[in-house]
Write a protein that holds these residues in place. Structure first.
Motif, PDB file in Angstrom:
ATOM      1  N   PHE A  29      -6.356 -37.482  28.529  1.00 20.72           N
ATOM      2  CA  PHE A  29      -6.062 -36.499  27.532  1.00 20.72           C
ATOM      3  C   PHE A  29      -4.490 -36.860  27.238  1.00 20.72           C
ATOM      4  CE2 PHE A  29      -4.176 -32.460  26.234  1.00 20.72           C
ATOM      5  CZ  PHE A  29      -4.815 -31.882  25.110  1.00 20.72           C
ATOM      6  N   PHE A  32      -3.633 -39.504  25.212  1.00 25.37           N
ATOM      7  CA  PHE A  32      -3.985 -39.371  23.921  1.00 25.37           C
ATOM      8  C   PHE A  32      -2.598 -38.428  23.250  1.00 25.37           C
ATOM      9  CE2 PHE A  32      -5.345 -35.929  21.078  1.00 25.37           C
ATOM     10  CZ  PHE A  32      -5.789 -36.391  19.800  1.00 25.37           C
ATOM     11  N   VAL A  33      -2.432 -37.714  23.859  1.00 23.94           N
ATOM     12  CA  VAL A  33      -1.050 -37.088  23.171  1.00 23.94           C
ATOM     13  C   VAL A  33       0.229 -38.014  23.127  1.00 23.94           C
ATOM     14  CG1 VAL A  33       0.543 -34.954  23.510  1.00 23.94           C
ATOM     15  CG2 VAL A  33      -1.907 -34.704  24.079  1.00 23.94           C
ATOM     16  N   TYR A  36      -0.538 -40.414  20.232  1.00 23.47           N
ATOM     17  CA  TYR A  36      -0.133 -39.784  18.710  1.00 23.47           C
ATOM     18  C   TYR A  36       1.300 -39.343  18.388  1.00 23.47           C
ATOM     19  CZ  TYR A  36      -4.654 -40.100  16.815  1.00 23.47           C
ATOM     20  OH  TYR A  36      -5.854 -40.353  16.164  1.00 23.47           O
ATOM     21  N   SER A 123      -2.983 -31.929  11.550  1.00 22.33           N
ATOM     22  CA  SER A 123      -3.048 -32.517  12.931  1.00 22.33           C
ATOM     23  C   SER A 123      -1.837 -32.700  13.563  1.00 22.33           C
ATOM     24  CB  SER A 123      -3.713 -33.862  12.727  1.00 22.33           C
ATOM     25  OG  SER A 123      -5.037 -33.885  12.254  1.00 22.33           O
ATOM     26  N   ILE A 127      -0.562 -31.794  17.762  1.00 18.24           N
ATOM     27  CA  ILE A 127       0.160 -32.554  18.711  1.00 18.24           C
ATOM     28  C   ILE A 127       1.417 -32.000  19.168  1.00 18.24           C
ATOM     29  CG2 ILE A 127       1.209 -34.765  18.987  1.00 18.24           C
ATOM     30  CD1 ILE A 127      -2.049 -35.107  19.120  1.00 18.24           C
ATOM     31  N   SER A 130       0.985 -29.302  21.393  1.00 16.14           N
ATOM     32  CA  SER A 130       0.429 -29.891  22.744  1.00 16.14           C
ATOM     33  C   SER A 130       1.679 -30.728  23.656  1.00 16.14           C
ATOM     34  CB  SER A 130      -0.582 -31.051  22.786  1.00 16.14           C
ATOM     35  OG  SER A 130      -1.652 -30.528  21.909  1.00 16.14           O
ATOM     36  N   ALA A 265      -6.741 -36.604  13.847  1.00 12.54           N
ATOM     37  CA  ALA A 265      -6.355 -36.287  15.367  1.00 12.54           C
ATOM     38  C   ALA A 265      -6.608 -34.822  15.865  1.00 12.54           C
ATOM     39  CB  ALA A 265      -4.589 -36.478  15.186  1.00 12.54           C
ATOM     40  N   GLN A 269      -8.972 -33.989  19.009  1.00 19.33           N
ATOM     41  CA  GLN A 269      -8.561 -33.194  20.125  1.00 19.33           C
ATOM     42  C   GLN A 269      -9.367 -31.837  20.404  1.00 19.33           C
ATOM     43  OE1 GLN A 269      -4.244 -32.550  19.860  1.00 19.33           O
ATOM     44  NE2 GLN A 269      -4.115 -31.190  21.432  1.00 19.33           N
ATOM     45  N   LEU A 272     -11.959 -33.178  22.930  1.00 18.03           N
ATOM     46  CA  LEU A 272     -11.351 -33.440  24.061  1.00 18.03           C
ATOM     47  C   LEU A 272     -11.201 -32.275  24.849  1.00 18.03           C
ATOM     48  CD1 LEU A 272      -8.528 -36.370  23.520  1.00 18.03           C
ATOM     49  CD2 LEU A 272     -10.845 -36.493  24.592  1.00 18.03           C
ATOM     50  N   VAL A 273     -10.704 -31.099  24.193  1.00 19.42           N
ATOM     51  CA  VAL A 273     -10.209 -30.021  24.851  1.00 19.42           C
ATOM     52  C   VAL A 273     -11.455 -28.985  24.933  1.00 19.42           C
ATOM     53  CG1 VAL A 273      -8.070 -30.165  24.487  1.00 19.42           C
ATOM     54  CG2 VAL A 273      -9.142 -28.566  23.127  1.00 19.42           C
TER      55      VAL A 273
END
Length: 296
Positions: A29, A32-33, A36, A123, A127, A130, A265, A269, A272-273
Motif C-alpha cells: 500500500f 501504491f501511495v 502516485y 483522486s 493521495i 494519505s 486512483a 485506494q 486497497l483500504v
C-alpha cells in the motif's frame, strides 16, 4: 468504554498481533501511495511549467505567498525531483522520520501551483491526505506495529468522514431537493459539452439515456448515491467496512457512467483500504520477509 474509544478500537485494532500478511500488505500500500505521489508530482510539475501563466484560484499556502514563482525557471520540475528523491528514501526508511512531512509540504506546493487554474480533481486529494497520514505516523507513531495501524486507521477514518461530510454539505448547500433528477440532467449536459469539445462527438450511454428520459429515474440515481455518501462513516466499523466500501465503489462507477467523471486512483485506494487483504496474504505467507521488516 466511550463511543470514541470504541471507534478508535475498530480503526486501529491495538490488541491484534501483527502478522506477515499485514506487513506485506502495508508495504504494498505504501508503494501504491509513493507511486502516485511521484506520478502526480511530475504531471503537475510539467503542466505548471508548460501552461500556467497566472493564478486564477489561490489554494492553501498560495493564499500567503505568490505561487506564480513556480511557473517559470523550472522550479516545479525541480520540486518534482525533490519529491521523488525524498519519497523513495521514505519508502526504504532512509534518512529522518520527518521526511514524509517534507514530502507532504512539497507536494502541497506542487498541488496549489498546478491547480491554481481552478478545476480540482478528487483522486489527488486522497493521495495527499494519505501522505499526511504517513507523515504523522512516521513522526509520532514510529513503532513498527503502531505506524501501519495508525496510517491505515486514520486513512479509513478520513475517508468515512469525507463521504458523510459530503452528504451534509449537499444538504446544507442545496437542501433536501438535492436529489432532484433535473440536477443530474444539468451535470450530464455540462459534461457532454466537455466531451463534444474534446472529441467532436458525444453519444449518451444507456444509463444516461434512461436518466435523461425520466426525472424519476434520474432522481433515484442521485438518491442512491446521496444515501451511499451518508453511510460512509460506517467504514469505521471493521465488520461493516467491506460492504460500505463495495457500495462506495459502486457509487463511483455510477458517477463515471452518468457524468463521465473517472476516479481511478481514488477507487484503487478504496479497494486497497476497504477490504482485509492481509487475511488473504496470511493464508499463503507464514513469515515476514526480513527485508520488509527493515523497511517497516
Amino acid at each position: 468504554m466511550k463511543w470514541t474509544e470504541k471507534i478508535s478500537y475498530q480503526l486501529f485494532e491495538p490488541d491484534r498481533d501483527q502478522s506477515p500478511g499485514e506487513v506485506i500488505f502495508f508495504k504494498l500500500f505504501e508503494l501504491f501511495v509513493i507511486y502516485y505521489t511521484i506520478r502526480f508530482a511530475w504531471e503537475w510539475g510539467i503542466y505548471t511549467e508548460l501552461r500556467n501563466t497566472e493564478v486564477v484560484l489561490a489554494l492553501g499556502v498560495a493564499n500567503y505567498f505568490d505561487i506564480s514563482i513556480f511557473f517559470e525557471n523550472y522550479l516545479a520540475i525541480i520540486n518534482a525531483a525533490f519529491i521523488t528523491i525524498l519519497s523513495v528514501a521514505c519508502y526504504f526508511r532512509l534518512g529522518y522520520k520527518w521526511q514524509y512531512m517534507v514530502v507532504m509540504v512539497l507536494l502541497h506546493v506542487q498541488y496549489v501551483a498546478r491547480f491554481s487554474q481552478g478545476e480540482i480533481p478528487h483522486s489527488q486529494n486522497l493521495i495527499g491526505m494519505s501522505v499526511l497520514c504517513f507523515a504523522i505516523g512516521a513522526i509520532w507513531f514510529p513503532d513498527k506495529k503502531q505506524m501501519p495501524r495508525f496510517v491505515m486507521g486514520s486513512i479509513i477514518f478520513f475517508i468515512g468522514l469525507g463521504y458523510t461530510s459530503a452528504f451534509f454539505a449537499k444538504l446544507i448547500g442545496t437542501g433536501i431537493n438535492w436529489y432532484d433528477g433535473r440536477h443530474l440532467w444539468l451535470w450530464i449536459g455540462e459534461k457532454s459539452i466537455d466531451i463534444l469539445s474534446r472529441e467532436g462527438v458525444y453519444n449518451p450511454n444507456f444509463l444516461q439515456s434512461m436518466a435523461l428520459q425520466s426525472t424519476a429515474v434520474a432522481s433515484v440515481i442521485l438518491l442512491i448515491g446521496w444515501f451511499t455518501e451518508f453511510i460512509g462513516f460506517t467504514m469505521w466499523w471493521k465488520k461493516i467496512r467491506p460492504y460500505t466500501t463495495a457500495l462506495l465503489i459502486g457509487m463511483h462507477f455510477g458517477i463515471t457512467m452518468t457524468m463521465n467523471i473517472r476516479f481511478d486512483a481514488f477507487v484503487i485506494q478504496l479497494i486497497l483500504v476497504g477490504f482485509p487483504w492481509y487475511i488473504l496474504i496470511d493464508r499463503y505467507v507464514k513469515t515476514t520477509p526480513r527485508m520488509l521488516q527493515k523497511w517497516l
